[in-house]
Scaffold this motif. Structure first.
Motif, mmCIF file in Angstrom:
data_model
loop_
_atom_site.group_PDB
_atom_site.id
_atom_site.type_symbol
_atom_site.label_atom_id
_atom_site.label_comp_id
_atom_site.label_asym_id
_atom_site.label_seq_id
_atom_site.Cartn_x
_atom_site.Cartn_y
_atom_site.Cartn_z
ATOM 1 N N LYS A 23 -25.994 -29.065 -0.197
ATOM 2 C CA LYS A 23 -26.745 -27.873 0.197
ATOM 3 C C LYS A 23 -26.702 -27.646 1.713
ATOM 4 O O LYS A 23 -26.682 -26.510 2.183
ATOM 5 N N LYS A 24 -26.669 -28.745 2.471
ATOM 6 C CA LYS A 24 -26.701 -28.625 3.925
ATOM 7 C C LYS A 24 -25.365 -28.213 4.532
ATOM 8 O O LYS A 24 -25.256 -28.084 5.752
ATOM 9 N N ILE A 25 -24.362 -28.022 3.701
ATOM 10 C CA ILE A 25 -23.062 -27.608 4.232
ATOM 11 C C ILE A 25 -23.096 -26.149 4.681
ATOM 12 O O ILE A 25 -22.279 -25.707 5.493
ATOM 13 N N GLY A 26 -24.040 -25.371 4.129
ATOM 14 C CA GLY A 26 -24.286 -24.005 4.579
ATOM 15 C C GLY A 26 -23.096 -23.068 4.404
ATOM 16 O O GLY A 26 -22.335 -23.165 3.435
ATOM 17 N N ASN A 27 -22.924 -22.179 5.390
ATOM 18 C CA ASN A 27 -21.868 -21.171 5.326
ATOM 19 C C ASN A 27 -20.470 -21.740 5.505
ATOM 20 O O ASN A 27 -19.480 -21.034 5.318
ATOM 21 N N TYR A 28 -20.404 -23.006 5.873
ATOM 22 C CA TYR A 28 -19.091 -23.649 6.068
ATOM 23 C C TYR A 28 -18.255 -23.606 4.792
ATOM 24 O O TYR A 28 -17.030 -23.552 4.836
ATOM 25 N N LYS A 29 -18.953 -23.610 3.631
ATOM 26 C CA LYS A 29 -18.212 -23.583 2.370
ATOM 27 C C LYS A 29 -17.451 -22.272 2.199
ATOM 28 O O LYS A 29 -16.383 -22.247 1.583
ATOM 29 N N TYR A 30 -17.982 -21.191 2.757
ATOM 30 C CA TYR A 30 -17.283 -19.912 2.655
ATOM 31 C C TYR A 30 -16.005 -19.909 3.491
ATOM 32 O O TYR A 30 -15.001 -19.307 3.106
ATOM 33 N N LEU A 31 -16.049 -20.593 4.624
ATOM 34 C CA LEU A 31 -14.845 -20.721 5.444
ATOM 35 C C LEU A 31 -13.796 -21.553 4.715
ATOM 36 O O LEU A 31 -12.599 -21.230 4.755
ATOM 37 N N MET A 32 -14.237 -22.618 4.041
ATOM 38 C CA MET A 32 -13.293 -23.441 3.287
ATOM 39 C C MET A 32 -12.670 -22.660 2.130
ATOM 40 O O MET A 32 -11.471 -22.797 1.850
ATOM 41 N N ILE A 33 -13.465 -21.847 1.457
ATOM 42 C CA ILE A 33 -12.937 -21.008 0.369
ATOM 43 C C ILE A 33 -11.931 -20.008 0.929
ATOM 44 O O ILE A 33 -10.877 -19.759 0.331
ATOM 45 N N TYR A 34 -12.261 -19.444 2.088
ATOM 46 C CA TYR A 34 -11.368 -18.492 2.772
ATOM 47 C C TYR A 34 -10.002 -19.128 3.025
ATOM 48 O O TYR A 34 -8.955 -18.518 2.782
ATOM 49 N N ILE A 35 -10.006 -20.370 3.491
ATOM 50 C CA ILE A 35 -8.750 -21.072 3.778
ATOM 51 C C ILE A 35 -7.996 -21.373 2.490
ATOM 52 O O ILE A 35 -6.768 -21.223 2.421
ATOM 53 N N CYS A 36 -8.715 -21.789 1.445
ATOM 54 C CA CYS A 36 -8.065 -22.083 0.157
ATOM 55 C C CYS A 36 -7.406 -20.837 -0.434
ATOM 56 O O CYS A 36 -6.275 -20.902 -0.933
ATOM 57 N N VAL A 37 -8.126 -19.716 -0.388
ATOM 58 C CA VAL A 37 -7.567 -18.454 -0.910
ATOM 59 C C VAL A 37 -6.325 -18.067 -0.123
ATOM 60 O O VAL A 37 -5.314 -17.637 -0.687
ATOM 61 N N PHE A 38 -6.397 -18.217 1.205
ATOM 62 C CA PHE A 38 -5.238 -17.925 2.050
ATOM 63 C C PHE A 38 -4.040 -18.775 1.633
ATOM 64 O O PHE A 38 -2.912 -18.276 1.510
ATOM 65 N N GLU A 39 -4.264 -20.067 1.412
ATOM 66 C CA GLU A 39 -3.162 -20.968 1.069
ATOM 67 C C GLU A 39 -2.589 -20.666 -0.320
ATOM 68 O O GLU A 39 -1.390 -20.832 -0.549
ATOM 69 N N ILE A 40 -3.440 -20.217 -1.231
ATOM 70 C CA ILE A 40 -2.947 -19.809 -2.552
ATOM 71 C C ILE A 40 -2.042 -18.580 -2.424
ATOM 72 O O ILE A 40 -0.943 -18.526 -3.002
ATOM 73 N N LEU A 41 -2.490 -17.595 -1.650
ATOM 74 C CA LEU A 41 -1.686 -16.386 -1.431
ATOM 75 C C LEU A 41 -0.381 -16.725 -0.715
ATOM 76 O O LEU A 41 0.687 -16.180 -1.039
#
Length: 348
Positions: free
Chosen positions: A38-56
């Motif tokens: 829970k304490k990871i906060g908005n950082y998880k959205y940045l990680m998802i952003y990077i994962c989506v980029f790498e998939i594309l």
């Protein structure tokens, strides 16, 4: 298409890396959504952003299958049109697009380091909230657009250059130049008398690309060192033991993730850019950058999966459950066969 054993090896490695990249990045997104502390906060959205980029990035790499070739004072990115489902004009755009994704990838980790520093320095956190976070995530996209447009308009195909590379393309790929599209620089073209002169248009285009690489590298170094010194005083920044542990986990993951683009993106790209400038012939060895680009999105999720405790524990549990099911499956089958053999119907 490819004749040398090294080039064939590179092609096979690219195809394998594509599958691994898709699996790992999709799996990591699932972990980020469902298993993040829970304490990871908005950082998880940045990680998802990077994962989506790498998939594309991976999907575009499968579509284009780019190949980097360097010879004396030139370096070009080649896409095979003959074996493509798209027209020549579309492949030109796709070739520039995959180059743009590469430019985006070398800058995306700079943003990653900036965000991590913001997580450690409360006074800097204001830059990663609301619309500012959106603008920050747009910077790599802007860098990618600059890179792609430079490759498309500055390093466009021309007749003299096409004739110059005709024999080399046939010798290496067994393709006529009419069956490929390419983009790239030619530093020292020859005139009719065989005299070489600096191509200032190519030099200007390369200066733009070096700006993208240089500014990203400086940002990574600056914020990386800032994170290192801040993490030493994490007890003053974080409230509890869990927070301190999480910050250390995230920083270790970030250090490992910094080594990946350094080895697979920054260094190979710099070598391929510099060698033609000083007229060092890389030949078939220039294929290594094609491989490094393909391997990068397949390897990049691993530090996050390994270092962050919640993700590591979920992955280990998944492997244990899978192994248990595999062990129980043969036993269940044997038990079913024994039951069938012992049934009354089989006694007659």
């Amino acid at each position: 298409m490819l004749k040398s054993p090294f080039s064939i090896f590179c092609k096979n490695l690219q195809e394998t890396s594509t599958f691994i990249s898709l699996v790992l990045n999709v799996y990591l997104i699932i972990l980020i959504v469902y298993k993040s502390p829970k304490k990871i906060g908005n950082y998880k959205y940045l990680m998802i952003y990077i994962c989506v980029f790498e998939i594309l990035y991976t999907i575009l790499g499968v579509i284009t299958k780019p190949f980097v070739h360097s010879y004396t004072s030139r370096v070009i990115v080649i896409v095979d049109v003959k074996n493509s489902m798209f027209s020549r004009s579309v492949n030109k755009i796709l070739n520039s697009l995959i180059c743009g994704f590469y430019g985006c990838s070398v800058s995306i980790f700079a943003i990653h380091f900036m965000y991590r520093y913001g997580a450690l320095d409360k006074s800097y956190q204001k830059h990663f909230k609301g619309w500012k976070m959106f603008v920050l995530c747009c910077i790599p996209i802007l860098y990618g657009i600059i890179w792609g447009l430079t490759m498309h308009f500055i390093f466009e195909e021309d007749k003299e250059f096409t004739e110059f590379i005709r024999k080399d393309i046939w010798d290496l790929f067994e393709l006529p130049v009419e069956d490929i599209v390419y983009t790239g620089s030619y530093y020292y073209p020859e005139d009719k008398n065989g005299i070489q002169a600096m191509n200032w248009r190519a030099a200007g285009g390369m200066a733009v690309l070096w700006f993208v690489i240089g500014s990203s590298t400086i940002t990574v170094i600056y914020f990386g060192l800032s994170c290192y010194f801040k993490i030493k005083n994490v007890s003053k920044v974080s409230g509890g033991g869990f927070s301190k542990s999480l910050q250390r986990q995230l920083f270790r993951a970030l250090v490992m993730q910094a080594a990946i683009p350094l080895l697979l993106l920054y260094i190979p790209c710099s070598i391929v850019f510099v060698c033609p400038l000083i007229q060092i012939d890389l030949g078939n060895m220039s294929a290594f950058i094609s491989v490094s680009v393909a391997i990068y999105p397949a390897i990049d999720p691993l530090p996050t999966l390994i270092v962050i405790k919640n993700y590591r524990k979920a992955t280990i549990d998944l492997f244990k459950k899978t192994a248990k099911l595999l062990r129980e499956s043969p036993e269940s089958t044997s038990s079913l066969i024994r039951t069938s053999n012992e049934s009354p119907a089989n006694k007659f």
